[in-house]
Design a protein around this motif. Structure first.
Motif, PDB file in Angstrom:
ATOM      1  N   THR A 248       2.711   5.793   1.310  1.00 36.55           N
ATOM      2  CA  THR A 248       1.342   6.259   1.531  1.00 36.55           C
ATOM      3  C   THR A 248       0.475   5.157   2.128  1.00 36.55           C
ATOM      4  O   THR A 248      -0.329   5.395   3.030  1.00 36.55           O
ATOM      5  N   ALA A 252      -1.342   5.359   5.687  1.00 30.88           N
ATOM      6  CA  ALA A 252      -2.804   5.315   5.657  1.00 30.88           C
ATOM      7  C   ALA A 252      -3.328   4.252   6.618  1.00 30.88           C
ATOM      8  O   ALA A 252      -4.285   4.486   7.367  1.00 30.88           O
ATOM      9  N   LEU A 260      -5.677   9.697   2.859  1.00 30.05           N
ATOM     10  CA  LEU A 260      -4.518   8.883   2.497  1.00 30.05           C
ATOM     11  C   LEU A 260      -4.948   7.610   1.777  1.00 30.05           C
ATOM     12  O   LEU A 260      -4.272   7.146   0.851  1.00 30.05           O
ATOM     13  N   THR A 263      -5.551   8.654  -1.748  1.00 30.37           N
ATOM     14  CA  THR A 263      -4.273   8.853  -2.445  1.00 30.37           C
ATOM     15  C   THR A 263      -3.632   7.518  -2.794  1.00 30.37           C
ATOM     16  O   THR A 263      -3.074   7.340  -3.890  1.00 30.37           O
TER      17      THR A 263
END
Length: 314
Positions: A248, A252, A260, A263
């Motif tokens: 992630t 991102a 993202l 997250t």
């Protein structure tokens, strides 16, 4: 007057004399994703918050075990996981990108690559240690000594990173961030070893689940075996979370997308808390300490409740 047309993807030469293979076209470069200044500031703050959360949890975990001076082979493996993950997130703090890409940005990208690879290597070594104990391959202290674990855990990632630097050095760091440029071959150099190690780790965890069918050695260290059984379950939770956080985070930064980044922050908070809790509860000494603290707290609470009831009866 005859007019010829070219077939099979060929094109007519400029003087119409013959058909030729069309010249190669230069692909359109990927536009650099940009965020508005305000959004960029928020993204930077979110990334730093994500790294700060996990750094705090990891520092607390490392500090607690240092206070009690616990350095057995299994604990050293977990401590190296924590140190490497902590160092990787410290490297995410500086913003040294630019055009052309500064040398400092490349160094940071190399360090991030190295420390994340070290983390996944030690998770694999923890799975090897766990399997050796649960499957009764050895009686105590795992298959490798502390020194061997340190050499393998810190040495193999060094060769992986050096190999990538030989072919992809110029692709470390980008104009707008200092992590992984997923539009180059470097993505495979980082993802493939980590994914392979993760798959092998999951395989060892799964194989350890059938250990009851194996011939058991006599006089095994029951404390080490219990710790390994706990590690079998905790590693099954920690590894996917760390892998999800790594993936992630790279996406991102490459795509510059706020959802993202959010997250990534949540995953890092969860990873830090899970590592803190599971690593403390997986070791016999800290388990015993935690049990004593819990017993005292519960005893005081019950004593206080009993005293209150006695006063009411009076």
């Amino acid at each position: 007057h005859l007019r010829c047309s070219c077939q099979m993807g060929l094109v007519m030469k400029g003087d119409n004399s013959s058909c030729i293979v069309p010249p190669l076209t230069t692909p359109t470069p990927r536009p650099i994703p940009t965020l508005a200044p305000a959004a960029k500031a928020v993204a930077g703050a979110v990334t730093r918050t994500a790294s700060t959360l996990i750094i705090i949890f990891l520092a607390l975990t490392i500090g607690l075990f240092l206070i009690f001076r616990i350095f057995d082979p299994h604990r050293v493996i977990q401590m190296c996981e924590e140190i490497s993950l902590l160092c990787a997130h410290i490297c995410l703090f500086p913003s040294l990108h630019g055009k052309p890409v500064p040398v400092e940005c490349r160094v940071i990208a190399i360090c991030i690559h190295y420390f994340f690879t070290v983390c996944f290597t030690f998770m694999l070594l923890e799975a090897v240690h766990m399997y050796a104990m649960v499957a009764s391959v050895v009686k105590s202290k795992g298959m490798l000594s502390t020194k061997q674990n340190l050499i393998v855990g810190w040495g193999i990632p060094c060769f992986i990173v050096l190999f990538n630097m030989c072919f992809e050095y110029e692709n470390y760091g980008t104009e707008y961030h200092c992590w992984l440029d997923m539009g180059t071959g470097l993505m495979y150099g980082q993802y493939v070893p980590i994914v392979v190690m993760s798959v092998v780790t999951f395989t060892l965890i799964e194989a350890a689940g059938a250990a009851e069918e194996y011939v058991q050695l006599s006089n095994c260290d029951e404390i080490d075996k219990t710790t390994a059984l706990i590690s079998q379950r905790t590693l099954l939770i920690i590894l996917p979370l760390v892998l999800a956080s790594f993936i992630t985070g790279t996406i991102a930064e490459y795509e510059q997308q706020m959802p993202l980044y959010g997250t990534f922050t949540i995953l890092n908070g969860v990873v830090g808390g899970v590592i803190f809790f599971f690593h403390i509860t997986s070791h016999p000494k800290t388990r015993a300490l935690l049990s004593k603290v819990t017993t005292k707290l519960c005893g005081k609470k019950k004593g206080g409740d009993g005293g209150g009831e006695g006063e009411d009866n009076d």
